[in-house]
Design an enzyme around this catalytic site. Structure first.
Site, PDB file in Angstrom:
ATOM      1  N   LYS A 175       0.829  -1.200   0.000  1.00 26.33           N
ATOM      2  CA  LYS A 175       0.000   0.000   0.000  1.00 26.33           C
ATOM      3  C   LYS A 175       0.864   1.251   0.000  1.00 26.33           C
ATOM      4  O   LYS A 175       0.581   2.226  -0.714  1.00 26.33           O
ATOM      5  CB  LYS A 175      -0.918  -0.012   1.236  1.00 26.33           C
ATOM      6  CG  LYS A 175      -1.820   1.213   1.352  1.00 26.33           C
ATOM      7  CD  LYS A 175      -2.783   1.340   0.171  1.00 26.33           C
ATOM      8  CE  LYS A 175      -3.749   2.498   0.379  1.00 26.33           C
ATOM      9  NZ  LYS A 175      -4.652   2.672  -0.782  1.00 26.33           N
ATOM     10  N   TYR A 224     -10.165  18.386  -1.854  1.00 23.80           N
ATOM     11  CA  TYR A 224      -8.862  17.961  -2.388  1.00 23.80           C
ATOM     12  C   TYR A 224      -8.971  17.465  -3.829  1.00 23.80           C
ATOM     13  O   TYR A 224      -7.985  17.491  -4.573  1.00 23.80           O
ATOM     14  CB  TYR A 224      -8.214  16.919  -1.473  1.00 23.80           C
ATOM     15  CG  TYR A 224      -8.613  15.482  -1.731  1.00 23.80           C
ATOM     16  CD1 TYR A 224      -7.891  14.679  -2.616  1.00 23.80           C
ATOM     17  CD2 TYR A 224      -9.697  14.907  -1.075  1.00 23.80           C
ATOM     18  CE1 TYR A 224      -8.236  13.357  -2.841  1.00 23.80           C
ATOM     19  CE2 TYR A 224     -10.051  13.591  -1.288  1.00 23.80           C
ATOM     20  CZ  TYR A 224      -9.320  12.817  -2.177  1.00 23.80           C
ATOM     21  OH  TYR A 224      -9.675  11.511  -2.401  1.00 23.80           O
ATOM     22  N   ARG A 270      -5.434  22.945 -12.661  1.00 21.13           N
ATOM     23  CA  ARG A 270      -5.545  21.527 -13.034  1.00 21.13           C
ATOM     24  C   ARG A 270      -5.575  21.345 -14.550  1.00 21.13           C
ATOM     25  O   ARG A 270      -5.881  20.258 -15.037  1.00 21.13           O
ATOM     26  CB  ARG A 270      -6.801  20.902 -12.401  1.00 21.13           C
ATOM     27  CG  ARG A 270      -6.820  20.951 -10.887  1.00 21.13           C
ATOM     28  CD  ARG A 270      -5.730  20.125 -10.249  1.00 21.13           C
ATOM     29  NE  ARG A 270      -5.669  20.323  -8.806  1.00 21.13           N
ATOM     30  CZ  ARG A 270      -4.731  19.782  -8.020  1.00 21.13           C
ATOM     31  NH1 ARG A 270      -3.797  19.031  -8.540  1.00 21.13           N
ATOM     32  NH2 ARG A 270      -4.725  20.027  -6.715  1.00 21.13           N
ATOM     33  N   GLY A 295      -3.550  16.099  -2.537  1.00 20.17           N
ATOM     34  CA  GLY A 295      -4.322  16.090  -1.301  1.00 20.17           C
ATOM     35  C   GLY A 295      -4.918  14.727  -1.030  1.00 20.17           C
ATOM     36  O   GLY A 295      -4.635  13.749  -1.719  1.00 20.17           O
ATOM     37  N   CYS A 309      -4.374   9.781   1.725  1.00 23.99           N
ATOM     38  CA  CYS A 309      -3.365   8.753   1.459  1.00 23.99           C
ATOM     39  C   CYS A 309      -2.080   9.293   0.833  1.00 23.99           C
ATOM     40  O   CYS A 309      -1.013   9.229   1.442  1.00 23.99           O
ATOM     41  CB  CYS A 309      -3.958   7.680   0.546  1.00 23.99           C
ATOM     42  SG  CYS A 309      -5.389   6.818   1.237  1.00 23.99           S
ATOM     43  N   ARG A 337       2.602   6.981  -6.788  1.00 23.00           N
ATOM     44  CA  ARG A 337       1.773   8.023  -7.392  1.00 23.00           C
ATOM     45  C   ARG A 337       2.260   9.413  -7.001  1.00 23.00           C
ATOM     46  O   ARG A 337       2.259  10.339  -7.827  1.00 23.00           O
ATOM     47  CB  ARG A 337       0.309   7.815  -6.995  1.00 23.00           C
ATOM     48  CG  ARG A 337      -0.338   6.653  -7.750  1.00 23.00           C
ATOM     49  CD  ARG A 337      -1.818   6.556  -7.458  1.00 23.00           C
ATOM     50  NE  ARG A 337      -2.071   5.912  -6.184  1.00 23.00           N
ATOM     51  CZ  ARG A 337      -3.253   5.901  -5.574  1.00 23.00           C
ATOM     52  NH1 ARG A 337      -4.276   6.558  -6.102  1.00 23.00           N
ATOM     53  NH2 ARG A 337      -3.420   5.266  -4.430  1.00 23.00           N
TER      54      ARG A 337
END
Length: 239
Positions: A16, A125, A209, A67, A70, A23
């Site tokens: 995990k 986020y 974005r 954000g 994780c 990423r």
């Protein structure tokens, strides 16, 4: 989803951490590529699309940072046990530094932000998820206010009260205002339907974005994306 049997709880937990850290590092690399694309005047989206056309390239998307519960958190679990993982730490700093790059780009376009009205679009986020964990909107609002800007904000998932608690004045969709800069912090599709007539004083659209790179914007409004210079964007004329 598929259940994957692992040899130990440690291996399962590490998988995990590896997934989320991969990423984070990938996004940091995309952000680094975007900075270089700005420097040389090419469109990072075009570059990423071409690179990912071959099967071993999976470059993620650049933006204002990372954000959620994780991805910005799990790399620190690794770093707490293995601080020698330099790439992991560098990637965290690179992604957290994206807000500062946005502030500097806005300052280059507008000069001093003292008293300048700035509208932040997208507070959660990510769009479509009502979650504020580690959202980059919070440091963005704080940094803009630190430089003297009057900050307004809008998110279709949040109430006026929730936005006010974050230190921004709520903006209501369709309200005419003296905003001089708009910063998109999420890529919510609803932002593509903005009516720029609501913003007669608008001078800058900072597309955090790269989700508005094809929309028509009025003459006299400067566009700046993340690795998408104004000279390379390809707006699609309104029908």
């Amino acid at each position: 989803t598929e259940v994957v049997a692992m040899s130990s709880a440690e291996a399962a937990e590490f998988s995990k951490l590896a997934d989320t850290t991969y990423r984070d590092v990938n996004i940091a690399l995309a952000n680094e590529f975007a900075r270089y694309a700005d420097r040389v005047g090419v469109d990072i989206q075009e570059v990423i699309d071409a690179a990912n056309s071959q099967p071993y390239s999976h470059i993620h998307q650049p933006g204002l940072g990372v954000g959620g519960h994780c991805i910005p958190v799990y790399p620190h679990f690794l770093l707490s046990r293995a601080p020698e993982m330099e790439l992991v730490g560098l990637s965290r700093r690179a992604n957290d530094g994206q807000v500062g790059l946005a502030i500097r780009a806005i300052q280059r376009a507008l000069g001093s932000l003292e008293g300048v009205h700035v509208l932040v679009l997208g507070i959660t986020y990510r769009h479509g998820v009502k979650e504020l964990a580690y959202t980059r909107a919070i440091p963005l609002i704080e940094r803009l206010a630190f430089h003297g800007a009057r900050v307004s904000a809008y998110d279709p998932l949040l109430s006026d009260e929730e936005i006010s608690r974050l230190g921004a004045a709520p903006w209501r969709w369709g309200e005419t205002t003296d905003v001089k800069a708009i910063v998109t912090q999420t890529g919510d599709p609803v932002f593509a339907s903005l009516d720029f007539g609501w913003f007669p004083d608008l001078r800058l659209l900072f597309d955090g974005r790269n989700s508005l790179r094809t929309i028509e914007i009025p003459d006299g409004v400067e566009y700046h994306g993340v690795g998408v210079p104004a000279s390379t964007r390809r707006p699609v004329a309104a029908r």
